[in-house]
Scaffold this active site. Structure first.
Site, PDB file in Angstrom:
ATOM      1  N   ARG A 157      -6.254  -6.434 -38.857  1.00 42.83           N
ATOM      2  CA  ARG A 157      -6.151  -4.980 -38.686  1.00 42.83           C
ATOM      3  C   ARG A 157      -6.249  -4.527 -37.240  1.00 42.83           C
ATOM      4  O   ARG A 157      -5.867  -3.404 -36.921  1.00 42.83           O
ATOM      5  CB  ARG A 157      -7.248  -4.285 -39.501  1.00 42.83           C
ATOM      6  CG  ARG A 157      -7.350  -4.709 -40.950  1.00 42.83           C
ATOM      7  CD  ARG A 157      -6.051  -4.544 -41.706  1.00 42.83           C
ATOM      8  NE  ARG A 157      -6.188  -4.897 -43.116  1.00 42.83           N
ATOM      9  CZ  ARG A 157      -5.163  -5.096 -43.940  1.00 42.83           C
ATOM     10  NH1 ARG A 157      -3.929  -4.974 -43.501  1.00 42.83           N
ATOM     11  NH2 ARG A 157      -5.372  -5.420 -45.202  1.00 42.83           N
ATOM     12  N   ARG A 217      -2.856 -17.449 -46.223  1.00 42.85           N
ATOM     13  CA  ARG A 217      -4.223 -16.933 -46.064  1.00 42.85           C
ATOM     14  C   ARG A 217      -5.253 -17.973 -46.522  1.00 42.85           C
ATOM     15  O   ARG A 217      -6.444 -17.852 -46.223  1.00 42.85           O
ATOM     16  CB  ARG A 217      -4.400 -15.648 -46.873  1.00 42.85           C
ATOM     17  CG  ARG A 217      -3.503 -14.511 -46.414  1.00 42.85           C
ATOM     18  CD  ARG A 217      -3.484 -13.373 -47.419  1.00 42.85           C
ATOM     19  NE  ARG A 217      -4.793 -12.733 -47.552  1.00 42.85           N
ATOM     20  CZ  ARG A 217      -5.079 -11.840 -48.495  1.00 42.85           C
ATOM     21  NH1 ARG A 217      -4.154 -11.496 -49.397  1.00 42.85           N
ATOM     22  NH2 ARG A 217      -6.284 -11.302 -48.542  1.00 42.85           N
ATOM     23  N   LYS A 240     -13.851 -14.275 -50.532  1.00 44.33           N
ATOM     24  CA  LYS A 240     -12.970 -13.662 -51.521  1.00 44.33           C
ATOM     25  C   LYS A 240     -11.907 -14.679 -51.957  1.00 44.33           C
ATOM     26  O   LYS A 240     -11.663 -15.655 -51.248  1.00 44.33           O
ATOM     27  CB  LYS A 240     -12.326 -12.390 -50.952  1.00 44.33           C
ATOM     28  CG  LYS A 240     -11.510 -12.594 -49.667  1.00 44.33           C
ATOM     29  CD  LYS A 240     -11.110 -11.262 -49.069  1.00 44.33           C
ATOM     30  CE  LYS A 240     -10.202 -11.455 -47.869  1.00 44.33           C
ATOM     31  NZ  LYS A 240      -9.884 -10.198 -47.188  1.00 44.33           N
ATOM     32  N   HIS A 270      -1.714  -6.267 -55.894  1.00 43.85           N
ATOM     33  CA  HIS A 270      -1.281  -4.993 -55.308  1.00 43.85           C
ATOM     34  C   HIS A 270      -0.184  -4.347 -56.163  1.00 43.85           C
ATOM     35  O   HIS A 270      -0.050  -3.125 -56.184  1.00 43.85           O
ATOM     36  CB  HIS A 270      -0.741  -5.194 -53.885  1.00 43.85           C
ATOM     37  CG  HIS A 270      -1.775  -5.607 -52.896  1.00 43.85           C
ATOM     38  ND1 HIS A 270      -2.161  -6.909 -52.712  1.00 43.85           N
ATOM     39  CD2 HIS A 270      -2.518  -4.872 -52.022  1.00 43.85           C
ATOM     40  CE1 HIS A 270      -3.090  -6.975 -51.776  1.00 43.85           C
ATOM     41  NE2 HIS A 270      -3.326  -5.753 -51.335  1.00 43.85           N
ATOM     42  N   ASP A 328     -12.689  -5.823 -54.909  1.00 40.13           N
ATOM     43  CA  ASP A 328     -11.490  -5.632 -54.115  1.00 40.13           C
ATOM     44  C   ASP A 328     -11.121  -4.147 -54.206  1.00 40.13           C
ATOM     45  O   ASP A 328     -11.717  -3.381 -54.979  1.00 40.13           O
ATOM     46  CB  ASP A 328     -10.369  -6.523 -54.656  1.00 40.13           C
ATOM     47  CG  ASP A 328      -9.333  -6.876 -53.596  1.00 40.13           C
ATOM     48  OD1 ASP A 328      -9.296  -6.212 -52.544  1.00 40.13           O
ATOM     49  OD2 ASP A 328      -8.543  -7.815 -53.834  1.00 40.13           O
TER      50      ASP A 328
END
Length: 386
Positions: A132, A193, A223, A236, A311
């Site tokens: 980010r 990831r 996670k 998502h 989440d």
């Protein structure tokens, strides 16, 4: 000289008289008499032991206790200041959409000053494509590339530097590392990831990451429990089904089992897990999934008493296609999560209204809320010294 025998005789008679009773009697010990009107001094007593948990909980109203269990995404300084000042949420989340002026100047310190107890400032900074603030602290390789090009100790050193950069920005908690075990292509939802499709490799690199962040004072969150690496899709965009629980035991759950005592918190994913969750109830709002993590016995791990995060409950279709944000947050906390995460602030008042009603009705037990508040307080270093 004639008087001497008489003197000796007299002395012997005196000695014989004194010794005639055999053993010499031991004098009796007599306690000193109290003076009339006096009282013996009372024994000193220890001061009452402080109840530090009670002291901490007493800082909050019932609504503020519930707000401590929320972490919400903010758009910038004004948004963050408003939700902290008005509702005293426990944490804010910095997304890629967050105005950079919040984290590149004094604005974040001003927001933190509005909190009655230390505010969590959270971020997703895994590296690779989930980064980010790469524009502020530079890019780093994905987890998969990292495991292919660095040793765990080299990664530890690099992560210490990364952690210091995050702390300098004001971040206190990083939603990383991703400990999913995956062989999926790089550009899938987990893909690169994941450090590896070998759970022991994942364990070694995730351990290095957690240790490095802890060294610089940034909290970590593993996670996505109980494992997203072999999931059927992207939460998502819709519901995700994992392999059955018995298959997760030997692969996906291994890093969690190995690292459950590392000091990291755990994020639970929106995952439908055959053999664990009820139909249409993903792990993030499942009492069975929370119990598996908390108790540990169902997957051979030690009990976990650290914070459990969800989440994102507000921006992922695996949840939003099933329920409102108010219902999702209530379901997550009732199931056993300690902190509900979503990426906007607009629903915070209505979420708290519903949580207050849930606690008043007994659907969300007050004692359970207190335990979660204390876990979060300990995790973010807010508890009073005792």
């Amino acid at each position: 000289m004639r008087k001497t025998p008489l003197v000796l005789l007299a002395l012997c008679a005196a000695v014989a008289t004194a010794c005639s009773g055999g053993e010499t009697p031991t004098p009796a010990t007599t306690a000193p008499a109290e003076s009339p009107g006096t009282t013996l001094a009372a024994s000193p007593t220890s001061p009452p032991k402080r109840d530090c948990n009670a002291e901490y909980l007493a800082r909050f109203t019932p609504r503020q206790k519930l707000a401590q269990l929320l972490t919400v995404g903010v758009t910038g300084g004004g948004d963050a200041a408003s939700v902290v000042r008005n509702e005293q949420v426990g944490g804010i989340f910095l997304g890629g959409w967050t105005d950079r002026s919040l984290i590149s100047g004094p604005a974040l310190d001003e927001v933190k000053a509005l909190a009655t107890t230390p505010l969590m400032v959270t971020i997703d900074e895994e590296g690779g494509r989930v980064s980010r603030v790469r524009d502020l602290i530079g890019p780093v390789p994905s987890a998969r590339v990292t495991a292919q090009t660095m040793t765990p100790e080299q990664f530890y050193d690099a992560t210490v530097t990364r952690g210091r950069d995050l702390k300098e920005l004001g971040v206190t908690v990083n939603f990383a590392p991703d400990v999913d075990v995956s062989s999926q292509p790089d550009d899938t939802v987990i893909g690169d990831r994941s450090f590896s499709d070998d759970p022991e490799v994942v364990t070694r690199y995730a351990d290095a990451y957690i240790r490095a962040m802890r060294e610089v004072g940034v909290g970590t969150v593993m996670k996505h429990f109980p494992g997203h690496g072999s999931g059927s899709g992207d939460s998502h965009t819709g519901a995700v089904r994992t392999p059955p629980l018995d298959q997760l035991q030997t692969v996906d759950l291994v890093p969690f089992r190995n690292l459950i005592g590392s000091g990291a918190a755990v994020m639970v994913g929106h995952l439908d897990v055959p053999g664990l969750t009820e139909p249409n109830v993903p792990a993030s709002i499942s009492p069975q999934a929370m119990s598996l993590l908390r108790e540990g016995t169902g997957y051979g791990a030690a009990p976990f008493d650290g914070p459990i995060f969800t989440d994102d409950l507000g921006g992922m279709a695996a949840i939003t296609s099933r329920m409102t944000i108010e219902d999702a947050v209530e379901a997550a906390l009732v199931a056993g999560a300690d902190n509900a995460l979503w990426i906007t602030t607009d629903a915070v008042p209505t979420v708290l209204d519903q949580l207050e009603e849930a606690m008043a009705s007994g659907r969300l037990p007050a004692a359970q809320v207190d335990r979660s508040v204390l876990r979060m307080g300990a995790y973010k270093g807010a508890m009073p010294p005792c």
